[in-house]
Design a protein around this motif. Structure first.
Motif, PDB file in Angstrom:
ATOM      1  N   LEU A 192       0.926  -1.263  -0.015  1.00 50.54           N
ATOM      2  CA  LEU A 192       0.227   0.001   0.093  1.00 50.54           C
ATOM      3  C   LEU A 192       0.816   1.140   0.065  1.00 50.54           C
ATOM      4  O   LEU A 192       0.527   2.203  -0.683  1.00 50.54           O
ATOM      5  CB  LEU A 192      -0.956   0.120   1.207  1.00 50.54           C
ATOM      6  N   SER A 193       1.782   1.395   0.956  1.00 50.14           N
ATOM      7  CA  SER A 193       2.864   2.458   0.970  1.00 50.14           C
ATOM      8  C   SER A 193       3.427   2.740  -0.269  1.00 50.14           C
ATOM      9  O   SER A 193       3.468   3.860  -0.812  1.00 50.14           O
ATOM     10  CB  SER A 193       3.536   2.499   2.130  1.00 50.14           C
ATOM     11  N   SER A 194       3.749   1.553  -0.866  1.00 52.00           N
ATOM     12  CA  SER A 194       4.637   1.839  -2.008  1.00 52.00           C
ATOM     13  C   SER A 194       3.620   2.338  -3.448  1.00 52.00           C
ATOM     14  O   SER A 194       4.123   3.296  -4.065  1.00 52.00           O
ATOM     15  CB  SER A 194       5.139   0.495  -2.739  1.00 52.00           C
ATOM     16  N   PHE A 195       2.469   1.739  -3.364  1.00 48.30           N
ATOM     17  CA  PHE A 195       1.459   2.441  -4.211  1.00 48.30           C
ATOM     18  C   PHE A 195       1.240   3.825  -4.118  1.00 48.30           C
ATOM     19  O   PHE A 195       1.122   4.615  -5.000  1.00 48.30           O
ATOM     20  CB  PHE A 195       0.206   1.816  -4.229  1.00 48.30           C
ATOM     21  N   LEU A 196       0.998   4.263  -2.980  1.00 50.39           N
ATOM     22  CA  LEU A 196       0.685   5.754  -2.488  1.00 50.39           C
ATOM     23  C   LEU A 196       2.036   6.520  -2.831  1.00 50.39           C
ATOM     24  O   LEU A 196       1.723   7.771  -3.378  1.00 50.39           O
ATOM     25  CB  LEU A 196       0.558   5.770  -1.140  1.00 50.39           C
ATOM     26  N   LEU A 197       3.225   6.094  -2.647  1.00 55.23           N
ATOM     27  CA  LEU A 197       4.467   7.010  -3.014  1.00 55.23           C
ATOM     28  C   LEU A 197       4.667   7.071  -4.434  1.00 55.23           C
ATOM     29  O   LEU A 197       5.062   8.062  -4.728  1.00 55.23           O
ATOM     30  CB  LEU A 197       5.660   6.386  -2.271  1.00 55.23           C
ATOM     31  N   GLN A 198       4.181   5.963  -5.245  1.00 56.43           N
ATOM     32  CA  GLN A 198       4.419   5.984  -6.521  1.00 56.43           C
ATOM     33  C   GLN A 198       3.506   7.005  -7.319  1.00 56.43           C
ATOM     34  O   GLN A 198       3.661   7.746  -8.283  1.00 56.43           O
ATOM     35  CB  GLN A 198       4.302   4.787  -7.060  1.00 56.43           C
ATOM     36  N   ASN A 199       2.222   7.397  -6.610  1.00 63.57           N
ATOM     37  CA  ASN A 199       1.435   8.415  -6.878  1.00 63.57           C
ATOM     38  C   ASN A 199       1.491   9.763  -6.477  1.00 63.57           C
ATOM     39  O   ASN A 199       0.386  10.481  -6.131  1.00 63.57           O
ATOM     40  CB  ASN A 199       0.003   7.846  -6.876  1.00 63.57           C
ATOM     41  N   GLY A 200       2.314  10.190  -5.880  1.00 67.82           N
ATOM     42  CA  GLY A 200       2.571  11.300  -5.468  1.00 67.82           C
ATOM     43  C   GLY A 200       2.354  11.776  -4.086  1.00 67.82           C
ATOM     44  O   GLY A 200       2.595  12.936  -3.718  1.00 67.82           O
ATOM     45  N   PHE A 201       2.301  10.840  -3.295  1.00 65.42           N
ATOM     46  CA  PHE A 201       2.012  11.148  -1.832  1.00 65.42           C
ATOM     47  C   PHE A 201       3.290  11.257  -0.981  1.00 65.42           C
ATOM     48  O   PHE A 201       4.287  10.527  -1.412  1.00 65.42           O
ATOM     49  CB  PHE A 201       1.217  10.011  -1.001  1.00 65.42           C
ATOM     50  N   THR A 202       3.214  11.641   0.110  1.00 65.82           N
ATOM     51  CA  THR A 202       4.657  12.008   0.937  1.00 65.82           C
ATOM     52  C   THR A 202       3.913  11.070   2.244  1.00 65.82           C
ATOM     53  O   THR A 202       3.115  11.487   2.809  1.00 65.82           O
ATOM     54  CB  THR A 202       5.079  13.075   1.300  1.00 65.82           C
ATOM     55  N   ARG A 203       5.154  10.236   2.894  1.00 61.63           N
ATOM     56  CA  ARG A 203       4.869   9.565   4.045  1.00 61.63           C
ATOM     57  C   ARG A 203       5.180  10.610   5.399  1.00 61.63           C
ATOM     58  O   ARG A 203       6.214  11.228   5.205  1.00 61.63           O
ATOM     59  CB  ARG A 203       5.618   8.366   4.029  1.00 61.63           C
ATOM     60  N   GLY A 204       4.473  10.469   6.349  1.00 59.15           N
ATOM     61  CA  GLY A 204       4.785  11.304   7.678  1.00 59.15           C
ATOM     62  C   GLY A 204       6.202  10.774   8.142  1.00 59.15           C
ATOM     63  O   GLY A 204       6.423   9.396   8.126  1.00 59.15           O
ATOM     64  N   LYS A 205       6.994  11.746   8.863  1.00 58.49           N
ATOM     65  CA  LYS A 205       8.079  11.388   9.246  1.00 58.49           C
ATOM     66  C   LYS A 205       7.911  10.549  10.597  1.00 58.49           C
ATOM     67  O   LYS A 205       9.197   9.832  11.021  1.00 58.49           O
ATOM     68  CB  LYS A 205       9.071  12.526   9.306  1.00 58.49           C
ATOM     69  N   VAL A 206       7.060  11.106  11.462  1.00 57.66           N
ATOM     70  CA  VAL A 206       6.907  10.517  12.741  1.00 57.66           C
ATOM     71  C   VAL A 206       5.971   9.329  12.525  1.00 57.66           C
ATOM     72  O   VAL A 206       6.027   8.201  13.015  1.00 57.66           O
ATOM     73  CB  VAL A 206       6.233  11.405  13.748  1.00 57.66           C
ATOM     74  N   ASP A 207       4.643   9.603  12.199  1.00 58.00           N
ATOM     75  CA  ASP A 207       3.752   8.554  11.897  1.00 58.00           C
ATOM     76  C   ASP A 207       3.816   7.828  10.543  1.00 58.00           C
ATOM     77  O   ASP A 207       3.289   8.699   9.554  1.00 58.00           O
ATOM     78  CB  ASP A 207       2.092   9.081  12.163  1.00 58.00           C
ATOM     79  N   THR A 208       4.423   6.844  10.261  1.00 56.39           N
ATOM     80  CA  THR A 208       4.646   6.406   9.009  1.00 56.39           C
ATOM     81  C   THR A 208       3.454   5.864   8.247  1.00 56.39           C
ATOM     82  O   THR A 208       3.160   5.263   7.259  1.00 56.39           O
ATOM     83  CB  THR A 208       5.702   5.182   8.898  1.00 56.39           C
ATOM     84  N   THR A 209       2.213   5.701   9.011  1.00 59.77           N
ATOM     85  CA  THR A 209       0.792   5.215   8.399  1.00 59.77           C
ATOM     86  C   THR A 209       0.144   6.492   8.069  1.00 59.77           C
ATOM     87  O   THR A 209      -1.126   6.271   7.673  1.00 59.77           O
ATOM     88  CB  THR A 209      -0.024   4.574   9.546  1.00 59.77           C
ATOM     89  N   HIS A 210       0.666   7.617   8.061  1.00 55.15           N
ATOM     90  CA  HIS A 210       0.067   8.845   7.782  1.00 55.15           C
ATOM     91  C   HIS A 210       0.800   9.385   6.307  1.00 55.15           C
ATOM     92  O   HIS A 210       2.065   9.420   6.041  1.00 55.15           O
ATOM     93  CB  HIS A 210       0.285   9.935   8.793  1.00 55.15           C
ATOM     94  N   PHE A 211      -0.131   9.584   5.386  1.00 53.87           N
ATOM     95  CA  PHE A 211       0.419  10.284   4.024  1.00 53.87           C
ATOM     96  C   PHE A 211      -0.343  11.305   3.622  1.00 53.87           C
ATOM     97  O   PHE A 211      -1.529  11.637   3.793  1.00 53.87           O
ATOM     98  CB  PHE A 211       0.025   9.026   2.836  1.00 53.87           C
TER      99      PHE A 211
END
Length: 400
Positions: A54-73
């Motif tokens: 899921l995270s790889s899919f979101l990152l590939q579509n322009g999302f950025t991941r939270g630095k503290v909470d890694t379940t936050h995009f």
């Protein structure tokens, strides 16, 4: 948004083999096994594999991941942004522009089999009501179930969860009660504190006696239920406003524990007028003075505020000199004046980082009169008038 069979979407990186499941046996090769390419429920790698997918899919579509909470995009487009929070197979999202929500929904449904649950109104046992004035969060349904489960639907109600003239101790000479029932009541109440911080102190106090509960402890727990019976519809209200100032309140009940004379630390943190974090905890060792107990409590509050500052940075919110409100002048002086160092060596060094944060202007510790100390509710039993006043100022109110 709910992902159907979420764990089955995860791609396995390791070599994992399973025996032939019922209905899929190859009778000509009965001793062969299957090698997995994707995860299965019950496989210990399944949660991690699903998150990676899921995270790889979101990152590939322009999302950025939270630095503290890694379940936050976060997805940003011009002045608008889309916030996505993931909890296993449940996804909560919201945006400043409704079109971003529609695009995200279409994007996810094109990749995974999902069902749209509509506007958020129930999540992990929390009832959520959104209106023009703000958001209400409660657990009234869960509270009613608890009262029915433990047979406390009848009887009178009380105005506070703990009487001011009651001191709870080990009561070693008291009559023992059923441990499993007592622990069940405590566990249920601890879950309820997610939306009812007004009962946190007394619940944590009663939780200390789960290994050998007595009738006096059970009586204290039943009083909590009688209080809940009269406040079933109460919950947290988050008003809609543009005030995003971060602040914290810190307090301590010096030597409040009768058995070992350890103090109780209490703290709450606000974002604007919204209560977002709270805790009540017995300190790890005996404090030698009121100032020491208050200082240690302020240090706990400081750590929480620093974590919140880092988390809120993912939302493009920055804060400097975050205030901590304390009602003890001596504790404030210890944090602000290094001249007091020789007189405070008995305080554990790990708590002196508060002074370091103050000197670096990350935190500002300020005095607040005792009548305005909102953290009092997390450290000691209060009179009904004071309790009701602080409860209202915390944003805990009746929800229609």
């Amino acid at each position: 948004m709910d992902v159907k069979s979420a764990f089955l979407n995860g791609i396995i990186q390791e070599e994992v083999y399973v025996k032939q499941p019922p209905g899929f046996e190859n009778f000509s090769r009965p001793n062969d096994v299957y090698r997995l390419k994707k995860a299965l429920y019950g496989l210990k790698q399944a949660p991690r594999a699903w998150y990676d997918r899921l995270s790889s899919f979101l990152l590939q579509n322009g999302f950025t991941r939270g630095k503290v909470d890694t379940t936050h995009f976060v997805f940003e487009k011009g002045q608008d942004c889309l916030l996505v929070q993931i909890y296993v197979d449940d996804i909560i999202f919201g945006a400043t522009n409704e079109s971003l929500c529609k695009k995200f929904s279409k994007l996810m449904q094109g990749e995974f089999e999902m069902s749209m649950m509509g506007e958020l109104n129930f999540f992990l046992g929390l009832q959520i009501k959104q209106c023009q004035e703000g958001i209400y969060i409660s657990q009234s349904k869960y509270t009613k179930e608890l009262l029915k489960k433990f047979g406390i639907e009848e009887g009178r109600t009380v105005s506070t969860p703990m009487a001011t003239n009651v001191k709870i101790d080990k009561d070693e000479k008291g009559k023992s009660v059923d441990e499993s029932k007592y622990r069940g009541m405590i566990g249920s109440l601890l879950y309820l504190t997610a939306s009812r911080p007004d009962i946190l102190h007394v619940v944590c106090l009663c939780a200390r006696f789960q290994s050998n509960p007595k009738e006096s402890h059970l009586s204290a727990v039943k009083r909590i239920f009688r209080y809940l019976k009269g406040t079933i519809q109460y919950g947290l209200f988050y008003p809609k406003n543009e005030n995003f100032s971060l602040k914290g309140y810190s307090d301590s009940d010096y030597a409040g524990n009768i058995d070992d004379r350890k103090s109780t630390s209490g703290s709450c943190q606000f974002l604007g007028d919204c209560l977002v974090s709270w805790f009540s905890k017995k300190q790890n060792y005996v404090s030698l003075s009121t100032a020491e107990a208050e200082y240690i409590s302020a240090a706990f509050c400081c750590t929480q505020l620093l974590w919140m500052k880092q988390t809120l940075a993912d939302y493009k919110c920055s804060f400097e000199n975050v205030p901590i409100f304390c009602d003890n002048i001596s504790a404030i002086n210890i944090a602000q004046n290094p001249v007091h160092h020789n007189r405070t060596k008995h305080i554990e060094i790990r708590h002196h980082f508060l002074r370091d944060c103050v000197s670096k202007q990350k935190i500002e510790i300020s005095f607040v009169p005792s009548q305005d100390q909102l953290a009092d509710i997390f450290t000691k039993p209060l009179t009904s008038e004071t309790f009701a006043s602080i409860r209202a100022r915390l944003g805990i109110m009746h929800i229609e």
